[in-house]
Design a protein around this motif. Structure first.
Motif, PDB file in Angstrom:
ATOM      1  N   MET A   1       0.844  -1.170   0.000  1.00  0.00           N
ATOM      2  CA  MET A   1       0.000   0.000   0.000  1.00  0.00           C
ATOM      3  C   MET A   1       0.894   1.239   0.000  1.00  0.00           C
ATOM      4  SD  MET A   1      -1.672   2.719   1.846  1.00  0.00           S
ATOM      5  CE  MET A   1      -0.736   2.613   3.293  1.00  0.00           C
ATOM      6  N   ILE A   2       0.713   2.053  -0.988  1.00  0.00           N
ATOM      7  CA  ILE A   2       1.394   3.343  -1.032  1.00  0.00           C
ATOM      8  C   ILE A   2       0.313   4.414  -0.932  1.00  0.00           C
ATOM      9  CG2 ILE A   2       2.808   4.902  -2.420  1.00  0.00           C
ATOM     10  CD1 ILE A   2       4.245   2.452  -3.520  1.00  0.00           C
ATOM     11  N   HIS A   3       0.365   5.172   0.143  1.00  0.00           N
ATOM     12  CA  HIS A   3      -0.666   6.181   0.406  1.00  0.00           C
ATOM     13  C   HIS A   3      -0.692   7.204  -0.720  1.00  0.00           C
ATOM     14  CE1 HIS A   3      -2.946   9.304   2.485  1.00  0.00           C
ATOM     15  NE2 HIS A   3      -3.320   8.363   3.336  1.00  0.00           N
ATOM     16  N   LYS A   4      -1.866   7.694  -1.049  1.00  0.00           N
ATOM     17  CA  LYS A   4      -2.009   8.641  -2.159  1.00  0.00           C
ATOM     18  C   LYS A   4      -1.350   9.992  -1.876  1.00  0.00           C
ATOM     19  CE  LYS A   4      -6.533  10.345  -0.765  1.00  0.00           C
ATOM     20  NZ  LYS A   4      -7.925  10.539  -1.147  1.00  0.00           N
ATOM     21  N   LEU A   5      -1.049  10.301  -0.633  1.00  0.00           N
ATOM     22  CA  LEU A   5      -0.417  11.579  -0.290  1.00  0.00           C
ATOM     23  C   LEU A   5       1.094  11.422  -0.085  1.00  0.00           C
ATOM     24  CD1 LEU A   5      -3.075  13.083   2.138  1.00  0.00           C
ATOM     25  CD2 LEU A   5      -2.712  13.624  -0.278  1.00  0.00           C
ATOM     26  N   THR A   6       1.731  10.640  -0.961  1.00  0.00           N
ATOM     27  CA  THR A   6       3.178  10.470  -0.920  1.00  0.00           C
ATOM     28  C   THR A   6       3.768  10.896  -2.250  1.00  0.00           C
ATOM     29  OG1 THR A   6       3.102   8.216  -1.780  1.00  0.00           O
ATOM     30  CG2 THR A   6       3.059   8.457   0.606  1.00  0.00           C
ATOM     31  N   ASP A   7       5.083  11.052  -2.270  1.00  0.00           N
ATOM     32  CA  ASP A   7       5.823  11.304  -3.512  1.00  0.00           C
ATOM     33  C   ASP A   7       6.841  10.174  -3.654  1.00  0.00           C
ATOM     34  OD1 ASP A   7       7.197  12.246  -5.704  1.00  0.00           O
ATOM     35  OD2 ASP A   7       7.994  14.032  -4.703  1.00  0.00           O
ATOM     36  N   VAL A   8       6.380   9.050  -4.187  1.00  0.00           N
ATOM     37  CA  VAL A   8       7.229   7.879  -4.359  1.00  0.00           C
ATOM     38  C   VAL A   8       7.686   7.834  -5.809  1.00  0.00           C
ATOM     39  CG1 VAL A   8       7.371   5.370  -4.247  1.00  0.00           C
ATOM     40  CG2 VAL A   8       6.111   6.622  -2.492  1.00  0.00           C
ATOM     41  N   GLN A   9       8.977   8.098  -6.026  1.00  0.00           N
ATOM     42  CA  GLN A   9       9.547   8.140  -7.375  1.00  0.00           C
ATOM     43  C   GLN A   9      10.252   6.838  -7.734  1.00  0.00           C
ATOM     44  OE1 GLN A   9      11.966  11.732  -7.519  1.00  0.00           O
ATOM     45  NE2 GLN A   9      10.454  12.792  -6.256  1.00  0.00           N
ATOM     46  N   SER A  10      10.509   5.984  -6.761  1.00  0.00           N
ATOM     47  CA  SER A  10      11.208   4.725  -6.986  1.00  0.00           C
ATOM     48  C   SER A  10      10.227   3.631  -7.396  1.00  0.00           C
ATOM     49  CB  SER A  10      11.946   4.281  -5.722  1.00  0.00           C
ATOM     50  OG  SER A  10      12.539   3.020  -5.918  1.00  0.00           O
ATOM     51  N   ILE A  11      10.667   2.789  -8.330  1.00  0.00           N
ATOM     52  CA  ILE A  11       9.883   1.594  -8.675  1.00  0.00           C
ATOM     53  C   ILE A  11      10.461   0.369  -7.977  1.00  0.00           C
ATOM     54  CG2 ILE A  11       9.094   2.527 -10.874  1.00  0.00           C
ATOM     55  CD1 ILE A  11      11.250   0.716 -12.218  1.00  0.00           C
ATOM     56  N   TRP A  20       3.381   5.301   4.123  1.00  0.00           N
ATOM     57  CA  TRP A  20       2.298   6.141   4.619  1.00  0.00           C
ATOM     58  C   TRP A  20       2.414   7.568   4.110  1.00  0.00           C
ATOM     59  CZ3 TRP A  20      -1.781   3.765   6.460  1.00  0.00           C
ATOM     60  CH2 TRP A  20      -1.623   2.441   6.846  1.00  0.00           C
ATOM     61  N   GLN A  21       1.454   8.405   4.466  1.00  0.00           N
ATOM     62  CA  GLN A  21       1.325   9.750   3.907  1.00  0.00           C
ATOM     63  C   GLN A  21       2.525  10.644   4.215  1.00  0.00           C
ATOM     64  OE1 GLN A  21      -0.550   8.371   6.237  1.00  0.00           O
ATOM     65  NE2 GLN A  21      -1.391   9.846   7.675  1.00  0.00           N
ATOM     66  N   PHE A  22       2.730  11.586   3.297  1.00  0.00           N
ATOM     67  CA  PHE A  22       3.746  12.642   3.415  1.00  0.00           C
ATOM     68  C   PHE A  22       5.175  12.109   3.412  1.00  0.00           C
ATOM     69  CE2 PHE A  22      -0.051  14.059   5.921  1.00  0.00           C
ATOM     70  CZ  PHE A  22      -0.622  14.792   4.886  1.00  0.00           C
ATOM     71  N   CYS A  23       5.406  11.008   2.712  1.00  0.00           N
ATOM     72  CA  CYS A  23       6.756  10.473   2.524  1.00  0.00           C
ATOM     73  C   CYS A  23       7.265  10.870   1.148  1.00  0.00           C
ATOM     74  CB  CYS A  23       6.760   8.954   2.620  1.00  0.00           C
ATOM     75  SG  CYS A  23       6.434   8.317   4.279  1.00  0.00           S
ATOM     76  N   VAL A  24       8.590  11.007   1.041  1.00  0.00           N
ATOM     77  CA  VAL A  24       9.254  11.223  -0.244  1.00  0.00           C
ATOM     78  C   VAL A  24      10.297  10.119  -0.389  1.00  0.00           C
ATOM     79  CG1 VAL A  24      10.698  12.764  -1.622  1.00  0.00           C
ATOM     80  CG2 VAL A  24       8.895  13.715  -0.153  1.00  0.00           C
ATOM     81  N   ILE A  25      10.222   9.388  -1.504  1.00  0.00           N
ATOM     82  CA  ILE A  25      11.189   8.337  -1.797  1.00  0.00           C
ATOM     83  C   ILE A  25      11.749   8.627  -3.184  1.00  0.00           C
ATOM     84  CG2 ILE A  25      11.583   5.872  -2.084  1.00  0.00           C
ATOM     85  CD1 ILE A  25       9.239   5.396  -0.151  1.00  0.00           C
ATOM     86  N   LEU A  26      13.059   8.901  -3.262  1.00  0.00           N
ATOM     87  CA  LEU A  26      13.691   9.311  -4.517  1.00  0.00           C
ATOM     88  C   LEU A  26      13.896   8.126  -5.458  1.00  0.00           C
ATOM     89  CD1 LEU A  26      16.107  12.086  -3.235  1.00  0.00           C
ATOM     90  CD2 LEU A  26      13.779  12.292  -4.117  1.00  0.00           C
ATOM     91  N   PRO A  27      14.139   8.385  -6.749  1.00  0.00           N
ATOM     92  CA  PRO A  27      14.063   7.354  -7.784  1.00  0.00           C
ATOM     93  C   PRO A  27      14.987   6.152  -7.633  1.00  0.00           C
ATOM     94  CG  PRO A  27      14.199   9.526  -8.803  1.00  0.00           C
ATOM     95  CD  PRO A  27      14.374   9.716  -7.328  1.00  0.00           C
ATOM     96  N   SER A  28      16.183   6.321  -7.120  1.00  0.00           N
ATOM     97  CA  SER A  28      17.136   5.203  -7.070  1.00  0.00           C
ATOM     98  C   SER A  28      17.104   4.422  -5.763  1.00  0.00           C
ATOM     99  CB  SER A  28      18.553   5.705  -7.336  1.00  0.00           C
ATOM    100  OG  SER A  28      18.625   6.233  -8.651  1.00  0.00           O
TER     101      SER A  28
END
Length: 149
Positions: A1-11, A20-28
């Motif tokens: 589950m990735i909360h809709k209020l996150t910025d998850v750039q990594s696959i 959870w909400q208000f997280c930032v995960i960079l692409p690499s």
């Protein structure tokens, strides 16, 4: 589950991992399976997180940090990756920090750069870790010192 209020750039996020909400995960960034990344966390690019890891709210995981399987990171733990930080001046390489399998770090602990926290060890809440922590030991205080369990 990735909360809709996150910025998850990594696959590179494993199955059954919650972000959870208000997280930032960079692409690499690489995050394993069955992890729990609580609200208000930042995970930079040059980060590897194993399986079954819990990272509580308010934690920033900076470039150069590796967290192995089954690690617990308490709320507001502070990691650092630069020995001599200056505004707009960056090292060529960030120091590497390793949190080994099964280690636990209590709330508000500070981990200086280039540290290895050994397998199964425990860092007490509020401790300032200035040197490596031996496997299966417990450290507390500022600076953190080993105590008998």
């Amino acid at each position: 589950m990735i909360h809709k209020l996150t910025d998850v750039q990594s696959i590179n996020i494993g199955v059954n991992t919650n972000v959870w909400q208000f997280c930032v995960i960079l692409p690499s960034a690489v995050i394993g399976s069955n992890c729990n990344i609580c609200s208000h966390c930042l995970i930079e690019n040059e980060v590897v997180i194993g399986d079954d890891v819990t990272i509580k709210s308010g934690v920033q995981v900076w470039d150069g940090i590796t967290i192995e399987d089954k690690v617990f990171i308490g709320p507001n733990v502070t990691f650092t990756n630069d020995e001599k930080p200056r505004s707009k001046e960056y090292p060529d390489l960030f120091l590497k920090t390793y949190i080994k399998k099964g280690a636990s770090i209590g709330a508000n602990a500070t981990i200086l750069p280039g540290i290895t926290i050994g397998e199964g060890s425990m860092v007490g809440a509020g401790s300032v870790v200035t040197k490596d922590v031996k496997s299966f030991s417990t450290v507390v205080g500022n600076p953190a010192k080993e105590i008998n369990k």
